[in-house]
Write a protein that holds these residues in place. Structure first.
Motif, PDB file in Angstrom:
ATOM      1  N   VAL A 175       0.868  -1.181   0.000  1.00 60.99           N
ATOM      2  CA  VAL A 175       0.000   0.000   0.000  1.00 60.99           C
ATOM      3  C   VAL A 175       0.905   1.232   0.000  1.00 60.99           C
ATOM      4  O   VAL A 175       1.880   1.288   0.758  1.00 60.99           O
ATOM      5  N   ALA A 176       0.569   2.220  -0.838  1.00 62.01           N
ATOM      6  CA  ALA A 176       1.407   3.423  -0.930  1.00 62.01           C
ATOM      7  C   ALA A 176       1.422   4.170   0.398  1.00 62.01           C
ATOM      8  O   ALA A 176       0.417   4.235   1.100  1.00 62.01           O
ATOM      9  N   GLN A 177       2.604   4.697   0.746  1.00 62.36           N
ATOM     10  CA  GLN A 177       2.747   5.491   1.970  1.00 62.36           C
ATOM     11  C   GLN A 177       3.066   6.927   1.597  1.00 62.36           C
ATOM     12  O   GLN A 177       3.405   7.215   0.451  1.00 62.36           O
ATOM     13  N   SER A 178       3.056   7.788   2.611  1.00 62.29           N
ATOM     14  CA  SER A 178       3.410   9.178   2.396  1.00 62.29           C
ATOM     15  C   SER A 178       4.826   9.230   1.800  1.00 62.29           C
ATOM     16  O   SER A 178       5.726   8.552   2.292  1.00 62.29           O
ATOM     17  N   ASN A 236      18.009  -6.201   0.114  1.00 59.94           N
ATOM     18  CA  ASN A 236      17.937  -5.279   1.264  1.00 59.94           C
ATOM     19  C   ASN A 236      18.014  -3.823   0.815  1.00 59.94           C
ATOM     20  O   ASN A 236      18.388  -3.513  -0.313  1.00 59.94           O
ATOM     21  N   LEU A 237      17.661  -2.941   1.757  1.00 66.83           N
ATOM     22  CA  LEU A 237      17.537  -1.517   1.436  1.00 66.83           C
ATOM     23  C   LEU A 237      18.861  -0.915   0.953  1.00 66.83           C
ATOM     24  O   LEU A 237      18.881  -0.199  -0.046  1.00 66.83           O
ATOM     25  N   VAL A 259       9.717  -0.082 -12.580  1.00 67.57           N
ATOM     26  CA  VAL A 259       8.491  -0.749 -13.020  1.00 67.57           C
ATOM     27  C   VAL A 259       8.425  -2.108 -12.313  1.00 67.57           C
ATOM     28  O   VAL A 259       9.385  -2.885 -12.369  1.00 67.57           O
ATOM     29  N   CYS A 260       7.320  -2.354 -11.648  1.00 65.22           N
ATOM     30  CA  CYS A 260       7.186  -3.636 -10.929  1.00 65.22           C
ATOM     31  C   CYS A 260       5.707  -3.988 -10.773  1.00 65.22           C
ATOM     32  O   CYS A 260       4.841  -3.212 -11.149  1.00 65.22           O
ATOM     33  N   LYS A 261       5.482  -5.169 -10.212  1.00 63.05           N
ATOM     34  CA  LYS A 261       4.107  -5.606  -9.933  1.00 63.05           C
ATOM     35  C   LYS A 261       3.842  -5.459  -8.441  1.00 63.05           C
ATOM     36  O   LYS A 261       4.786  -5.499  -7.654  1.00 63.05           O
ATOM     37  N   ASN A 262       2.581  -5.344  -8.061  1.00 60.86           N
ATOM     38  CA  ASN A 262       2.281  -5.278  -6.632  1.00 60.86           C
ATOM     39  C   ASN A 262       2.294  -6.697  -6.052  1.00 60.86           C
ATOM     40  O   ASN A 262       1.258  -7.282  -5.746  1.00 60.86           O
ATOM     41  N   SER A 263       3.514  -7.234  -5.935  1.00 66.85           N
ATOM     42  CA  SER A 263       3.681  -8.608  -5.460  1.00 66.85           C
ATOM     43  C   SER A 263       3.403  -8.717  -3.972  1.00 66.85           C
ATOM     44  O   SER A 263       2.962  -9.760  -3.492  1.00 66.85           O
ATOM     45  N   GLY A 264       3.676  -7.644  -3.208  1.00 65.01           N
ATOM     46  CA  GLY A 264       3.521  -7.702  -1.760  1.00 65.01           C
ATOM     47  C   GLY A 264       4.649  -8.509  -1.132  1.00 65.01           C
ATOM     48  O   GLY A 264       5.505  -9.059  -1.830  1.00 65.01           O
ATOM     49  N   GLY A 265       4.641  -8.545   0.216  1.00 63.62           N
ATOM     50  CA  GLY A 265       5.656  -9.318   0.926  1.00 63.62           C
ATOM     51  C   GLY A 265       6.921  -8.501   1.178  1.00 63.62           C
ATOM     52  O   GLY A 265       7.090  -7.402   0.649  1.00 63.62           O
ATOM     53  N   SER A 266       7.806  -9.088   1.974  1.00 66.72           N
ATOM     54  CA  SER A 266       8.987  -8.341   2.414  1.00 66.72           C
ATOM     55  C   SER A 266      10.248  -8.664   1.617  1.00 66.72           C
ATOM     56  O   SER A 266      11.255  -7.984   1.748  1.00 66.72           O
ATOM     57  N   ALA A 267      10.198  -9.694   0.769  1.00 66.33           N
ATOM     58  CA  ALA A 267      11.427 -10.101   0.067  1.00 66.33           C
ATOM     59  C   ALA A 267      11.869  -9.061  -0.960  1.00 66.33           C
ATOM     60  O   ALA A 267      13.064  -8.901  -1.208  1.00 66.33           O
ATOM     61  N   ASP A 283      10.378  -5.675  -1.179  1.00 64.63           N
ATOM     62  CA  ASP A 283       9.810  -4.339  -0.974  1.00 64.63           C
ATOM     63  C   ASP A 283      10.866  -3.267  -0.711  1.00 64.63           C
ATOM     64  O   ASP A 283      10.550  -2.076  -0.683  1.00 64.63           O
ATOM     65  N   ALA A 284      12.146  -3.672  -0.541  1.00 69.42           N
ATOM     66  CA  ALA A 284      13.182  -2.685  -0.229  1.00 69.42           C
ATOM     67  C   ALA A 284      13.359  -1.685  -1.378  1.00 69.42           C
ATOM     68  O   ALA A 284      13.685  -0.520  -1.146  1.00 69.42           O
ATOM     69  N   LYS A 285      13.109  -2.120  -2.606  1.00 72.32           N
ATOM     70  CA  LYS A 285      13.248  -1.186  -3.742  1.00 72.32           C
ATOM     71  C   LYS A 285      12.246  -0.032  -3.613  1.00 72.32           C
ATOM     72  O   LYS A 285      12.516   1.093  -4.032  1.00 72.32           O
TER      73      LYS A 285
END
Ligand code: NAP
Length: 248
Positions: A107-110, A181-182, A198-206, A208-210
């Protein structure tokens, strides 16, 4: 006499592997994981593994009856568009309970600058207008629409090498499998002077660092929304899926 219940996991995801391990530890459960066979050297779950398509809804229905499957858990990737629909139809025909295990969407954040698209043609139209150096974090089978963008320098990260007939005017290919990692994602985006991901909304933590790195660096993200799914009982984590199996 104790009855052993065969549970079929439709996998191809980290959740599928973790679920197989968790169910394997339960008594009187026989875990069968199914993989599509897209990746040459997949990480294999514990327990039995079968590889390859079932042959559509009919093939899956026959399989469920033949193996006397007690329940199916659809743990396929959020962007696996067909398998969930096949599972819904086949389990209804074979009268087998079905559960969907799906990791929550991002979900998009500020601070995020996301543009959501339904398909890659929409993404191509957006990239054409404003970007110069684009990071494609996509599967190798999804790259073709982007080859039309000959004025853009791409950095492409995929698990396996793209097919030889996918030809970009300017692309660096990075073969890698998450988690990422970040610090590494930030360094990648900065060193390549990326202006859009460009990416898909895959979700999860593996992976999401990008997105966190993009937020920090003010980089635009063009993200594909998840496809629609059949209306079936759904859980978001492994423990809830294990509870569901216990209650069968
Ligand atoms: P899909 O569009 O939902 O499925 C296409 C066909 O592949 C299905 O009709 C089925 O063939 C076969 N299939 C899919 N998942 C299967 C499974 N777990 N076991 C046996 N057969 C399966 O899926 P996809 O997008 O091609 O993805 C294929 C696999 O890669 C999935 O298992 C998914 O979890 C994994 N994956 C996909 C993505 C993605 O972005 N799409 C990302 C990571 C992992 P039949 O009709 O012959 O049964």
């Amino acid at each position: 006499m104790t009855t052993i219940k065969p549970i079929l996991i439709l996998g191809g995801t980290g959740e599928g592997i973790a679920l197989a391990e968790a169910l394997h530890a339960l008594p009187n459960i026989r875990v069968i994981s199914s993989l599509a066979g897209r990746v040459a050297n997949p990480k294999l779950p514990v327990g039995e593994v079968r590889i390859g398509g079932f042959g559509g809804v009919t093939g899956l229905t026959d399989y469920l009856r033949d193996k006397k499957v007690a329940a199916v858990i659809d743990a396929t990737h959020p962007f696996a568009r067909r398998m969930g629909w096949h599972a819904a139809e086949a389990t209804a025909a074979a009268r087998v309970p079905l559960l969907r295990l799906e990791r929550p969407a991002w979900v998009a954040q500020s601070g995020d600058n996301w543009t959501l698209v339904d398909d890659w043609d929409q993404a191509v139209a957006i990239l054409r207008k404003s970007t110069k150096r684009v990071f494609l974090a996509l599967g190798r089978q999804e790259l073709a629409p982007f080859t039309a963008l000959t004025d853009i320098a791409f950095v492409i990260r995929a698990v396996e090498k793209p097919d030889a007939d996918i030809k970009f005017a300017d692309a660096e290919i990075i073969l890698a499998r998450g988690p990422f990692n970040l610090a590494d994602e930030r360094a990648l985006l900065q060193s390549r002077r990326i202006d859009c991901i460009v990416c898909k909304n895959s979700g999860g933590s593996a992976t999401d660092a990008k997105l966190e790195a993009a937020r920090e660096l003010g980089i635009e993200v063009v993200m594909q929304r998840r496809p629609s799914r059949p209306d079936v009982p759904q859980v978001g984590d492994i423990d809830d899926a294990v509870d569901w199996v216990r209650k069968l």
